[in-house]
Design a protein around this motif. Structure first.
Motif, short mmCIF file in Angstrom:
data_model
loop_
_atom_site.label_atom_id
_atom_site.label_comp_id
_atom_site.label_asym_id
_atom_site.label_seq_id
_atom_site.Cartn_x
_atom_site.Cartn_y
_atom_site.Cartn_z
N TYR A 8 -25.39 -11.64 -3.45
CA TYR A 8 -26.75 -12.37 -3.60
C TYR A 8 -26.70 -13.50 -4.45
CZ TYR A 8 -28.52 -8.49 -0.38
OH TYR A 8 -28.43 -7.89 0.54
N CYS A 9 -26.17 -13.07 -5.87
CA CYS A 9 -26.33 -14.20 -6.82
C CYS A 9 -25.00 -14.52 -7.30
CB CYS A 9 -27.16 -13.33 -8.05
SG CYS A 9 -26.11 -11.97 -8.72
N TYR A 60 -28.71 -4.51 -13.44
CA TYR A 60 -29.21 -5.38 -14.85
C TYR A 60 -29.22 -6.82 -14.49
CZ TYR A 60 -28.93 -1.32 -18.00
OH TYR A 60 -29.10 -0.18 -18.52
N GLY A 61 -28.95 -7.11 -13.14
CA GLY A 61 -28.86 -8.74 -12.83
C GLY A 61 -30.07 -8.96 -11.69
N CYS A 62 -29.57 -9.47 -10.58
CA CYS A 62 -30.73 -9.88 -9.90
C CYS A 62 -31.44 -8.71 -8.91
CB CYS A 62 -30.06 -10.74 -8.66
SG CYS A 62 -28.85 -9.85 -7.46
N LYS A 64 -30.74 -6.60 -6.48
CA LYS A 64 -30.37 -6.34 -5.06
C LYS A 64 -29.53 -5.36 -4.86
CE LYS A 64 -33.23 -10.10 -4.47
NZ LYS A 64 -34.34 -9.69 -4.24
N SER B 69 -33.26 -14.32 -9.72
CA SER B 69 -32.83 -13.69 -8.56
C SER B 69 -32.83 -14.50 -7.32
CB SER B 69 -33.05 -12.27 -8.41
OG SER B 69 -34.60 -12.55 -7.66
N ARG B 141 -28.39 -12.89 -16.12
CA ARG B 141 -29.29 -11.88 -16.56
C ARG B 141 -28.24 -10.55 -16.56
NH1 ARG B 141 -33.98 -10.66 -12.10
NH2 ARG B 141 -34.47 -9.04 -13.28
#
Lengths: 109, 188
Positions: A8-9, A60-62, A64, B69, B141
Motif C-alpha cells: 500500500y505505501c 506502525y506504518g500505514c 493496512k 497512509s 511513519r
C-alpha cells in the motif's frame, strides 16, 4: 530478520514494524455450515516447512493489512500483495515456481 | 480558563543533537479518498502548501500536510487557528465521504537538530536514515523503540517528530538517551 514491502505505501518495513495476522486465504464457514467445516475453519492451519502464505499488518506504518508469500525455512520473500484478493497473483506464483517447481499450498499450486 | 500547555512544556536537551519539544501545534486528521480534488483543495486551503505525494510531507514552519497512509493525511496549522481550520474543511467537504478531526491535543511534536540528528534517530527507528535514502521532504511513519511515531526532515540536519501525547515523556527520554554526549556512532 524478516523484511516485507508493504504493497500500500511501498515502505520496506522490518518485522518489528509489522503485526503478524496468521494464515492467509482462509475461507470463512459461519452459520449454516457443518461442524467439521466450522472446526477446520477455526482450528486447522497449515504449518509448512517451506512455501507459506500469511497475513501481515503494517501496524506502525500505514496500518493496512496485506498478504505475503514467503519461505518459512529460509525467510525468502516471494512477494507481497494487497488484501483485496482471494488468491495469490500470477507474478507471486511464478516467483515461487521459479524457486520451488511443483510446489503446492492448500488449493494453490 | 486555564491556558493549554504542551505535553513536555517546551522541554529541551543538548547532547550530540539538540532535542526540543516544540510546543502546541494545530493538527487535523483527514481521512478519505486522497485522490479526490475537493479533499485536496480543502486541505491545501487550510495548510497553504501543495498536497504531498505518497510518503512525503510538505511543511513550512507551523503549516503543512503530511501523507499518513493511502487514505489519511495530517494537516498542520498554528494551534490557535485549528478550530477555524476544522470548521472550514468540514464546510468544504460537507458532501464528501470524509473524516475531519482535530487531534492537536492528542499529539506531541519534537525537533531533533544538529549534525548528529540522523544518528540519534537511526538509533531508535528501524529505518534507513542514510542521506541517500532519507531526504528532506520525505515522511515516515514507524516506531521509536516501543511506541508509534512519525517524522520528516525540515532540512538536512533537522527532524520533526510527531507522537501521541500520552507517550511524550517516553519519547523525550528516549531521545535524551540517544543524544547523550559522547555517544556519536559516526556511521553517516
Amino acid at each position: 530478520m524478516l523484511i516485507l514491502t508493504c504493497p500500500y505505501c511501498g515502505i520496506t518495513a522490518d518485522e518489528t514494524e509489522l503485526a503478524p495476522g496468521g494464515e492467509a486465504h482462509l475461507k470463512r464457514h459461519g452459520p449454516g455450515s457443518g461442524d467439521d467445516e466450522f472446526h477446520s475453519y477455526l482450528f486447522t492451519r497449515e504449518n509448512p516447512r517451506g512455501v507459506h502464505f500469511e497475513r501481515w499488518r503494517h501496524a506502525y506504518g500505514c496500518g493496512k493489512w496485506f498478504h505475503a508469500a514467503r519461505d518459512t525455512m529460509t525467510l525468502e520473500v516471494f512477494g507481497t500483495y494487497k488484501a483485496q484478493t482471494t488468491e495469490p497473483p500470477k507474478e507471486v506464483r511464478a516467483a515461487i515456481t521459479a524457486r520451488h517447481p511443483g510446489w503446492s499450498w492448500r488449493d494453490f499450486s | 480558563m486555564s491556558d493549554p500547555i504542551s505535553a513536555m512544556n517546551m522541554a529541551r536537551f543538548d547532547g550530540i543533537a539538540r532535542i526540543e519539544e516544540t510546543g502546541l501545534h494545530g493538527m487535523i486528521t483527514l481521512r478519505g479518498d486522497l485522490a479526490s480534488k475537493p479533499l485536496k483543495a480543502a486541505a491545501t486551503a487550510v495548510a497553504g502548501v501543495a498536497f504531498p505525494g505518497a510518503n512525503e510531507a510538505n511543511c513550512e514552519d507551523d503549516t503543512g500536510i503530511c501523507w499518513m497512509s493511502p487514505d489519511e493525511a495530517l494537516v498542520m496549522c498554528p494551534y490557535d487557528t485549528v478550530k477555524a481550520g476544522v470548521a472550514q474543511m468540514q464546510k468544504a467537504l460537507a458532501r464528501q465521504h470524509v473524516l475531519v478531526v482535530n487531534v492537536s491535543d492528542a499529539r506531541a511534536v519534537f525537533q531533533v537538530s544538529g549534525p548528529s540528528a540522523r544518528e540519534v534517530m537511526a538509533k531508535l527507528c528501524p529505518v534507513d536514515l542514510s542521506p541517500e535514502a532519507f531526504k528532506p521532504g520525505m515522511f515516515r511513519r514507524t516506531r521509536m523503540a516501543q511506541v508509534a511515531a512519525a517524522f520528516w526532515m525540515v532540512d538536512d540536519q533537522t527532524f520533526r517528530i510527531v507522537c501521541f501525547r500520552s507517550v511524550a515523556d517516553y519519547v523525550f527520554s528516549l531521545l535524551r538517551v540517544a543524544a547523550q554526549p559522547g555517544s556519536e556512532v559516526g556511521c553517516f
